[in-house]
Design a protein around this motif. Structure first.
Motif, short mmCIF file in Angstrom:
data_model
loop_
_atom_site.label_atom_id
_atom_site.label_comp_id
_atom_site.label_asym_id
_atom_site.label_seq_id
_atom_site.Cartn_x
_atom_site.Cartn_y
_atom_site.Cartn_z
N LEU A 93 0.67 -1.14 -0.11
CA LEU A 93 0.14 -0.04 -0.06
C LEU A 93 0.79 1.22 0.05
CD1 LEU A 93 -2.95 -1.05 2.56
CD2 LEU A 93 -2.89 -0.99 -0.15
N ASP A 94 2.12 1.13 0.71
CA ASP A 94 3.03 2.31 0.54
C ASP A 94 3.54 2.51 -0.91
OD1 ASP A 94 2.55 2.84 3.28
OD2 ASP A 94 4.44 1.66 3.81
N ARG A 95 3.79 1.51 -1.55
CA ARG A 95 4.38 1.51 -2.84
C ARG A 95 3.13 1.90 -3.64
NH1 ARG A 95 6.61 -4.16 -4.39
NH2 ARG A 95 7.12 -3.25 -6.34
N PHE A 96 2.18 1.48 -3.28
CA PHE A 96 0.79 2.08 -4.27
C PHE A 96 0.77 3.50 -4.19
CE2 PHE A 96 -3.70 3.23 -4.39
CZ PHE A 96 -3.82 2.87 -5.62
N GLU A 97 0.86 4.04 -2.85
CA GLU A 97 0.44 5.35 -2.77
C GLU A 97 1.58 6.24 -3.19
OE1 GLU A 97 0.26 6.11 1.34
OE2 GLU A 97 -1.78 5.36 1.43
N ARG A 98 3.19 5.88 -3.28
CA ARG A 98 4.02 6.48 -3.88
C ARG A 98 3.89 6.49 -5.38
NH1 ARG A 98 7.18 3.92 -0.17
NH2 ARG A 98 8.11 2.42 -1.47
N GLN A 102 3.19 9.78 -7.96
CA GLN A 102 4.18 10.06 -9.01
C GLN A 102 3.34 10.15 -10.31
OE1 GLN A 102 6.88 6.57 -8.33
NE2 GLN A 102 8.27 8.15 -8.72
N ILE A 103 2.21 9.37 -10.53
CA ILE A 103 1.49 9.43 -11.79
C ILE A 103 0.87 10.77 -11.73
CG2 ILE A 103 -0.59 8.48 -12.96
CD1 ILE A 103 0.40 5.64 -11.91
N ALA A 104 0.39 11.26 -10.63
CA ALA A 104 -0.30 12.61 -10.47
C ALA A 104 0.45 13.75 -10.79
CB ALA A 104 -1.19 12.53 -9.50
N SER A 105 1.97 13.59 -10.88
CA SER A 105 2.88 14.61 -10.55
C SER A 105 2.70 15.50 -12.09
CB SER A 105 4.36 14.11 -10.70
OG SER A 105 5.29 15.12 -11.02
N THR A 106 3.26 16.77 -12.04
CA THR A 106 3.44 17.53 -13.19
C THR A 106 4.49 17.17 -14.14
OG1 THR A 106 4.31 19.41 -11.99
CG2 THR A 106 1.86 19.31 -12.37
N LEU A 121 4.50 -3.09 -9.52
CA LEU A 121 3.76 -3.65 -8.26
C LEU A 121 2.60 -4.58 -8.60
CD1 LEU A 121 3.01 -3.27 -5.07
CD2 LEU A 121 1.78 -1.19 -5.83
N ALA A 122 1.99 -4.30 -9.60
CA ALA A 122 0.91 -4.91 -10.09
C ALA A 122 1.33 -6.48 -10.64
CB ALA A 122 -0.11 -4.40 -11.34
N ASP A 123 2.53 -6.56 -11.08
CA ASP A 123 3.03 -7.71 -11.23
C ASP A 123 3.19 -8.65 -9.96
OD1 ASP A 123 3.26 -7.40 -13.98
OD2 ASP A 123 5.24 -6.57 -13.97
N VAL A 133 -4.25 -1.84 -12.11
CA VAL A 133 -4.66 -1.61 -13.44
C VAL A 133 -5.78 -0.63 -13.36
CG1 VAL A 133 -6.23 -2.74 -15.31
CG2 VAL A 133 -4.33 -3.93 -13.75
N ASP A 134 -6.63 -0.31 -12.21
CA ASP A 134 -7.59 0.87 -12.48
C ASP A 134 -6.95 2.22 -12.63
OD1 ASP A 134 -9.72 -1.14 -12.48
OD2 ASP A 134 -9.97 -0.89 -10.09
N VAL A 135 -5.86 2.11 -11.81
CA VAL A 135 -5.12 3.69 -11.61
C VAL A 135 -4.61 3.75 -13.13
CG1 VAL A 135 -3.29 4.77 -10.92
CG2 VAL A 135 -4.71 3.58 -9.33
#
Length: 432
Positions: A93-98, A102-106, A121-123, A133-135
């Motif tokens: 969950l920590d890896r997911f949040e990080r 990052q994906i939301a970064s500009t 992480l999904a792998d 996958v949803d993200v």
């Protein structure tokens, strides 16, 4: 009832995401404490042995104290290392949040790093793979306006195109491998609905299970599905728009129904060349072709079919040249031709009709020149001609029956009759 809030005497339910995170954090905290305790016990034992062991004549008490301090310092470093290594085994969950942050970064490179981290992480994280996958799919559904590909690559639009291309390429690579339940991505839900896809490679993908929703997607740019296999699950291109781009399904194999209902083809080029329709129906119900082209050149129909019911052709080029229909079918029932060309030149038909039942021809051309029919025919039942041309002059028949079977609904002035060219009528082509 699901989704309702807890009553006054009922404790509020904890969100599953939070409860999973709380339990995972508790396990990690316990592990870290256990590691520190073991290291400290080892340190204490080493110090005790150092201080109370029999002293050698050459070793003073001061030397012993220095040795004890060295042991303590080394043990402290060992504890820090063990804690750091334990912390390195991140909570998913920590890896997911990080990765999500990052994906939301500009920053484009940060977004790319986040996409790759989320895929990695999904792998590894089967329980949370659908969330990852949803993200990734959710990022593709974010508002996006394709820019000029030749423009500056430092622009937000240009950089975002690379990010989105990477997302689609990553998904394509995960679907290209042999499916292994619980380990690969095939069985999951991919929601691309409403996305703008202007680059990406899904060639060779194996759609064997799960859900792949391309509804309301706008394809513009270059997206590939070449050599893909549609074997199972649910795949839909309903209400999709193909606009000013190129989408390729060359050498694909369709074993399941795939709807393209209410799609719009506007100035795009879509290729199904050398594709095989083994089973199921590809349906273009209510589709509009206005400009551009769609090609089924050398496609094979051993059992599957392509249907264009209630479709509008107003300027597009549709090619079934050199196609082979043997057990499958092609239908244009209740469609309207107001321009463009549909070509079946040098195609081979066996075992059934190419149906234009209830179709209206106002303009445009349908050509069967050089096509062969074996126990098959062109069905023009209840067709209305106010313009346009159906040309079957050099088509050849095998087996019994005629190449063209008529039950025309002519307008009052019979104006469309001269635009129907049957086999055996003079060929007015000129050899320049």
């Amino acid at each position: 009832m699901p989704g309702t809030s807890a009553g006054p005497d009922e404790p509020e339910r904890e969100h599953p995401f939070r409860s999973d995170r709380r339990r995972a954090s508790a396990r990690i905290t316990f592990g870290r404490r256990f590691t520190v305790a073991v290291a400290l016990l080892a340190s204490a034992a080493a110090v005790a042995w150092t201080l109370w062991r029999p002293l050698d004549a050459a070793v003073t008490r001061l030397d012993t104290l220095w040795l004890a301090l060295t042991v303590l310092t080394g043990t402290g470093a060992l504890v820090a290392l063990l804690v750091a290594r334990h912390a390195g085994r991140d909570d998913p969950l920590d890896r997911f949040e990080r990765a999500a942050a990052q994906i939301a970064s500009t920053a484009p490179m940060e977004r790319l790093a986040g996409v790759c981290a989320m895929a990695a992480l999904a792998d590894e994280w089967h329980a949370g793979r659908q969330l990852c996958v949803d993200v990734l799919c959710g990022h593709l559904r974010m508002p996006y306006e394709p820019g000029d590909e030749d423009g500056p690559r430092t622009t937000r639009t240009g950089s975002e195109k690379e990010v989105r291309r990477t997302v689609l390429d990553i998904i394509g690579r995960r679907l290209r491998v042999d499916p292994v339940p619980g380990r690969t991505w095939h069985e999951h839900r991919f929601d691309f609905s409403g996305a703008v896809l202007d680059a990406g490679d899904l060639s060779g993908a194996r759609f064997v299970s799960g859900t792949f929703d391309f509804a309301r997607v706008t394809f513009t740019g270059f997206v590939r599905f070449d050599r893909s296999e549609f074997l199972g699950g649910a795949v839909s291109f309903a209400d999709t728009t193909f606009r000013d781009g190129v989408v390729t399904f060359n050498q694909a194999r369709f074993h399941i129904p795939v709807p393209f209902t209410w799609a719009d083809f506007i100035g795009s080029t879509v290729y199904f060349d050398d594709t095989e329709f083994v089973d199921g129906t590809m349906t273009f119900l209510g589709t509009e072709f206005s400009g551009g082209s769609i090609s089924f050149t050398r496609a094979r129909f051993p059992a599957g079919s392509v249907a264009f019911p209630s479709t509008e052709f107003t300027g597009a080029a549709v090619s079934f040249d050199e196609a082979r229909v043997d057990g499958g079918s092609i239908s244009f029932e209740h469609s309207r031709f107001a321009g463009g060309v549909v070509s079946f030149e040098r195609s081979a038909f066996a075992g059934g009709p190419v149906s234009f039942r209830g179709t209206t021809f106002e303009d445009g051309t349908v050509s069967f020149r050089g096509a062969t029919f074996t126990d098959a025919w062109i069905a023009l039942d209840m067709v209305e001609f106010t313009g346009g041309t159906v040309d079957a002059r050099t088509a050849g028949a095998g087996g019994d029956g005629d190449v063209v079977r008529l039950a025309l609904a002519y307008p009052e002035d019979d104006g469309g009759l001269t635009r129907l060219h049957l086999p055996g009528t003079p060929d007015d082509r000129r050899d320049d």
